[in-house]
Design an enzyme around this catalytic site. Structure first.
Site, PDB file in Angstrom:
ATOM      1  N   ASP A 304       0.694  -1.447  -0.293  1.00 57.39           N
ATOM      2  CA  ASP A 304       0.001   0.190   0.065  1.00 57.39           C
ATOM      3  C   ASP A 304       0.598   0.914   0.182  1.00 57.39           C
ATOM      4  O   ASP A 304       2.014   1.147  -0.197  1.00 57.39           O
ATOM      5  CB  ASP A 304      -1.237  -0.158   1.154  1.00 57.39           C
ATOM      6  CG  ASP A 304      -2.124   0.703   1.188  1.00 57.39           C
ATOM      7  OD1 ASP A 304      -2.347   1.740  -0.258  1.00 57.39           O
ATOM      8  OD2 ASP A 304      -3.553   0.977   2.089  1.00 57.39           O
ATOM      9  N   TRP A 305       0.512   2.246   0.051  1.00 61.30           N
ATOM     10  CA  TRP A 305       0.931   3.697   0.039  1.00 61.30           C
ATOM     11  C   TRP A 305       2.098   3.915   0.655  1.00 61.30           C
ATOM     12  O   TRP A 305       1.986   3.413   1.943  1.00 61.30           O
ATOM     13  CB  TRP A 305       0.024   4.747  -0.444  1.00 61.30           C
ATOM     14  CG  TRP A 305       0.244   6.280  -0.289  1.00 61.30           C
ATOM     15  CD1 TRP A 305       1.384   7.094   0.500  1.00 61.30           C
ATOM     16  CD2 TRP A 305      -0.181   6.646  -1.376  1.00 61.30           C
ATOM     17  NE1 TRP A 305       1.534   8.101  -0.100  1.00 61.30           N
ATOM     18  CE2 TRP A 305       0.204   8.131  -2.081  1.00 61.30           C
ATOM     19  CE3 TRP A 305      -0.747   5.955  -3.228  1.00 61.30           C
ATOM     20  CZ2 TRP A 305       0.543   8.968  -2.669  1.00 61.30           C
ATOM     21  CZ3 TRP A 305      -1.337   7.641  -3.572  1.00 61.30           C
ATOM     22  CH2 TRP A 305      -0.196   8.191  -3.908  1.00 61.30           C
TER      23      TRP A 305
END
Ligand code: BGC
Length: 757
Positions: A304-305
Site C-alpha cells: 500500500d501507499w
C-alpha cells in the site's frame, strides 16, 4: 459511415486475446523475465503515482489541467523502465483525458524502448469513480446490504468495462476487510461484519471484474485488499495496530481473501497497519506461507501507499530504508507503491545494493518479477496496451445506470416502519429536511471524483440528488429546508444547525416529514473519528421536528453507524440508505413512494451505544445481563435486519435426516410464503449454532443465504445444504475441527436440531 465505425468499434471490443493456459503464461513470463537485466527487474517492482510524471510549477505544485512532463516520462518510464503507475491526480478525468495520459505512458513500450508494458492501477471502488460520467454504484457497505451476489457481479462487470474504457486495466478493489470496527474511517468500504456474506459478495466482485479471461478488453484485474486485519484498529484510527488472535484471523478475517483467491483474483494489496505487532508488509507467514504457498495465489502482491518506507519511518521495525526493502521483499511483497518521484531512485538503488549483497536473492527477485509479468500477460498488455475510449459504446448507458440503480434499490434497508408510515401516499405533502438530501457528495462518500469525495465541483452531471428527484416527483407538494450544514465545516464529527425554526414552521403545512441525516465524506486518516455519536445539531433538529407531532421518517446517508438512540423512538419510519451512489436518490424515491419494495438487510450490527461494540456472532457469556443496565446485547438493529412492505412466513423447516457422520452433507428445506399484498424479496439467512464445543461457541453463525423473489401469495420451497465444513471451528490445536454433538439450524423463525456423530 457511422454504422461502420460503430461496427468496427464493437468488433474490437469483442476481440478476445486467445486465452492461453496458465502453464504457457508462466513459461512465457519466465522467458520474458530472463531477458531483463537486474536493474530492469527491480524497476518492474517499482510503482509510482501519476503525480510523479506530471508537470509542476516552480514551487513543485502540479499544473492544472494535468499534463505529462515528457522529461519525467523519459526518465522514469523509458530509461528506468518502471513497472507500474497508479492513481488519479487531484480529480476525475474524462475518458479522453485518461486515454491521452495512458497513450503517453505506453509509448516507450510501443516504440520498443522498454521491454515490459506499464500496468496502471486505480481505485474504482464503487464504479468507475475517477472517470467523468462513470456509473456510480453504492459503496461496498450498501452493496453488502443487497445480499445479492449477482448484483456484486454486475457492479464488478460494469466497473471493469468503464474502467477499461478509460484505459486502466487494474482495479484496487474489492476491499475484503471485515467491518467489525465501526469507528474505522473505511467501514463503508467493507462488505460488513460477516465472513460468509463478505466472501460471497467479494468473490462475485472479483469474477465481475475479471470475467473468465481478464485479457478481454472489458475486464480488469481485481486487487484483494488489504491483506489482512487492517480493518480492526484497536484505536479505531486508520493504520493503527490490530490485535487479532489466530482463531479470529482464521474464522473471521481470512475467509473473504481465501474466497477471492479461489475466484481467481490476480493481485493483492497488503495491510498498511500491523497485526499482533507485525506490520503487514513484513509478515512472511501471511504473504508467502499462507497466501502464496498454502492457498496457491499466483498473482502479484503490491504494497500500500509508501508502506516499505513506513517500515522504517513509522513502524520502526527496519533500522534503515534498505532493511525495510529487504524485509518486505523477503516477506513476499512483489511490487512497492513507492510512490513518489525521487524516493523511487532511492528504492531502485537500495534494492540493487541488497541484491548485490545477496540480502535479496535473485530467486526471490525473479519470482516477484515473474508474478508481475504474469499479471501483465494475463491482462493481454503485451499485445494491446490501450483500446480507444470511444470503442466502449455502453459506457454510462441507460442499461448501466439502471443496474446501478437496482443495486441501490436492493441495498436500501427499511429499519422501522410503524403504522405503515411508508410508503407515502400520492396526495401527501412532504417536508424534506437535511443537507444530505441535497448534494451527491453525501450519496457517494469518499473515493468519488476525488480521494475524499468532498468536492462538489465534480458531481456527475447526469445524476440527480435525492432532493432533485423528490422535487421533480412532487413539485409544490414538497418543501425543502436545509436544516443543518455539514459541508461548510468540512469536519467529520461536527455540523451546524442552520434553520431549525424554519423547518418547524414549514412542518405545519405538511403531512409527513423526511429528515435526511448524513456525514461528511472521508476516508483513511482524514476520516479518523473519536465517536460514533451523531452530531448533536442533527439530533436537535430531529427532536424539534418530532415535537410537531407530524410523522417523521429518517433517511440515514451513513457509511458507518452513528448513534441515534435518542431520536429513534419517536421516529415513525427509518430507512438506511448507506452511501447509495449517483442513483441512490432515484432509488430512495421509488421506495418511499412504494413503486419499489425494500429488500435490503443491514450487513452489520447497528450499535445503540457509542461505547459498545457488539456483533451478532457473540458468545453466550456476552448475553449475561446486569441488573442496572438490563439487556446485555442490545443493539439498535441486529445484523441481517430489514423490513419489507409485504410480509413473509417461514414454515416446515426439514432436514434429510437428523444425524450425520461428519463426512456427509445434510439437506435442509423450508417453505417461504409471501403473505402480504405486494411482490417482494426476502433474504433467507441460514444460521447454525454449535451447542457445546471445546472452544466457546458463538450463539449462532451465518452459513449461507439466498435472496428470493415472491409474488403476493406465492410460496417457494428453498433448499440449503449443510456441508461438513460448516460445522468446523478453529480448535485449540490450531486446526479446523468439528466435534460431535448437537447443533441447531435456524432460518427465519424456524429451527431444527441435528446431531453430529
Ligand atoms: C489506500 C489503498 C489505495 C491506495 C492507492 C492507499 O492509501 O490505503 O486502499 O488502493 O492508497 O490509492
Amino acid at each position: 459511415m457511422k454504422a461502420i465505425l460503430l461496427f468496427l468499434g464493437f468488433t474490437s471490443i469483442c476481440f478476445n486475446f486467445i486465452s492461453q493456459s496458465d502453464k504457457e503464461l508462466d513459461k512465457k513470463a519466465k522467458q520474458l523475465v530472463s531477458k531483463l537485466t537486474t536493474e530492469e527487474k527491480i524497476a518492474q517492482t517499482c510503482q509510482v503515482t501519476l503525480d510523479a510524471l506530471l508537470k509542476t510549477d516552480d514551487k513543485g505544485t502540479i499544473v492544472l489541467p494535468i499534463e505529462i512532463d515528457e522529461k519525467k516520462l523519459t526518465q522514469l518510464i523509458e530509461k528506468q523502465s518502471l513497472g507500474s503507475v497508479l492513481n488519479v491526480s487531484s480529480h476525475t478525468l474524462t475518458r479522453e483525458g485518461w486515454n491521452k495520459i495512458l497513450q503517453q505512458i505506453h509509448a516507450p513500450f510501443q516504440y520498443g524502448k522498454t521491454k515490459a508494458p506499464v500496468i496502471y492501477g486505480v481505485d474504482a471502488i464503487h464504479g468507475a469513480n475517477y472517470v467523468v460520467g462513470g456509473t456510480l454504484f453504492p459503496q461496498e457497505i450498501g452493496l453488502a446490504a443487497t445480499w445479492n451476489p449477482s448484483l456484486a457481479n454486475k457492479m464488478g462487470e460494469i466497473t471493469a468495462y468503464e474502467t477499461r474504457a478509460s484505459g486502466v486495466p487494474w482495479n484496487f478493489s474489492p476491499v475484503l476487510d471485515l467491518g467489525r470496527q465501526p469507528l474505522w474511517s473505511r467501514f463503508f468500504e467493507t462488505l460488513g461484519e460477516d465472513p460468509v456474506l463478505a466472501s460471497q459478495m467479494g468473490a462475485e466482485l472479483v469474477k465481475g471484474y475479471q470475467g473468465t479471461n481478464p485479457a478481454e478488453s472489458t475486464r480488469v484485474a481485481a486487487c484483494m485488499k488489504h491483506f489482512v486485519g487492517y480493518s480492526l484498529p484497536k484505536s479505531g484510527r486508520d493504520r493503527t495496530p490490530a490485535w487479532i488472535p489466530e482463531r479470529q484471523m482464521q474464522e473471521l478475517y481470512l475467509p473473504s481473501f481465501k474466497a477471492a483467491v479461489e475466484a481467481g483474483a490476480l493481485t493483492v494489496m497488503i495491510n498498511s497497519g500491523d497485526v499482533n505487532g507485525t506490520p503487514g508488509h513484513v509478515n512472511k507467514y501471511l504473504i508467502t506461507d499462507l497466501l502464496k504457498n498454502k492457498w496457491g495465489f499466483k498473482g502479484l502482491a503490491v504494497s500500500d501507499w509508501e508502506d516499505i518506507r513506513m517500515l522504517h519511518t513509522v513502524h520502526k521495525v527496519a533500522a534503515t530504508q534498505k532493511d525495510a526493502i529487504i524485509m518486505a521483499i523477503n516477506a513476499g511483497l512483489d511490487m512497492s507503491m513507492v510512490p513518489y518521484n525521487g524516493p523511487h531512485e532511492e528504492y531502485l538503488n537500495l534494492f540493487k545494493e541488497a541484491v548485490v549483497e545477496k540480502k535479496i536473492s535473485m530467486k526471490r527477485l525473479n519470482d516477484a518479477v515473474t508474478r508481475i509479468i504474469y499479471v501483465k500477460l494475463k491482462l493481454g498488455l503485451y499485445e494491446k496496451q490501450l483500446i480507444p475510449w470511444n470503442e466502449y459504446p455502453k459506457f454510462a448507458s441507460d442499461e448501466f445506470k439502471n443496474d446501478a440503480k437496482n443495486a441501490a434499490l436492493e441495498s436500501i434497508t427499511l429499519l422501522k416502519n410503524d403504522n405503515q408510515t411508508l410508503p407515502l401516499k400520492k396526495s401527501e405533502k412532504v417536508l424534506l429536511v437535511g443537507e444530505a438530501a441535497d448534494n451527491l457528495i453525501f450519496h457517494n462518500g469518499a473515493w468519488t471524483h476525488t480521494w475524499q469525495g468532498e468536492d462538489t465541483t465534480f458531481n456527475s452531471a447526469h445524476a440527480q440528488n435525492f432532493h432533485q428527484v423528490m422535487r421533480n416527483a412532487m413539485g409544490e407538494r414538497l418543501t425543502y429546508v436545509k436544516g443543518y450544514d455539514l459541508s461548510s465545516l468540512g469536519g467529520w464529527e461536527q455540523c451546524t444547525v442552520v434553520d431549525i425554526e424554519k423547518a418547524v414552521r414549514a412542518a405545519s403545512s405538511v403531512d409527513k416529514i423526511i429528515v435526511c441525516l448524513g456525514e461528511m465524506p472521508a476516508t483513511e486518516k482524514p476520516g479518523d473519528a473519536r465517536t460514533l455519536n451523531l452530531c448533536e445539531e442533527q439530533q436537535r433538529l430531529v427532536q424539534a421536528l418530532q415535537e410537531t407531532g407530524k410523522p417523521v421518517i429518517l433517511v440515514l446517508f451513513f457509511g458507518k453507524p452513528h448513534i441515534i438512540r435518542e431520536i429513534e423512538p419517536k421516529s415513525d419510519a427509518i430507512l438506511h440508505a448507506y452511501l447509495p451512489g449517483d442513483f441512490g436518490g432515484e432509488a430512495l424515491a421509488d421506495i418511499l413512494f412504494g413503486s419499489s419494495n425494500p429488500s435490503g438487510k443491514i450487513p452489520y450490527t447497528y450499535p445503540r451505544y457509542d461505547g459498545v461494540v457488539e456483533h451478532y456472532d457473540h458468545v453466550p457469556s456476552e448475553e449475561k445481563t446486569n441488573k442496572t443496565l438490563g439487556k446485555a446485547i442490545d443493539p439498535q438493529w441486529e445484523f441481517g435486519h430489514g423490513l419489507s412492505y409485504t410480509t413473509f412466513s417461514y414454515r416446515d423447516l426439514m432436514l434429510s435426516k437428523t444425524d450425520l457422520n461428519g463426512k456427509e452433507e445434510l439437506a435442509a428445506t423450508v417453505t417461504l410464503e409471501n403473505t402480504g399484498k405486494i411482490a417482494g424479496k426476502e433474504v433467507l439467512q441460514w444460521y447454525i449454532s454449535d451447542l457445546y464445543a471445546s472452544v466457546t461457541p458463538a450463539g449462532k453463525k451465518l452459513k449461507g443465504f439466498q435472496k428470493v423473489a415472491l409474488l403476493p401469495g406465492e410460496r417457494k420451497t428453498v433448499s440449503f445444504t449443510i456441508t461438513p465444513e460448516m460445522l468446523k471451528f478453529y480448535g485449540v490445536d490450531n486446526q479446523w475441527i468439528a466435534e460431535p454433538g448437537e447443533f441447531i439450524l435456524q432460518v427465519g423463525n424456524q429451527s431444527v436440531n441435528f446431531q453430529l456423530k
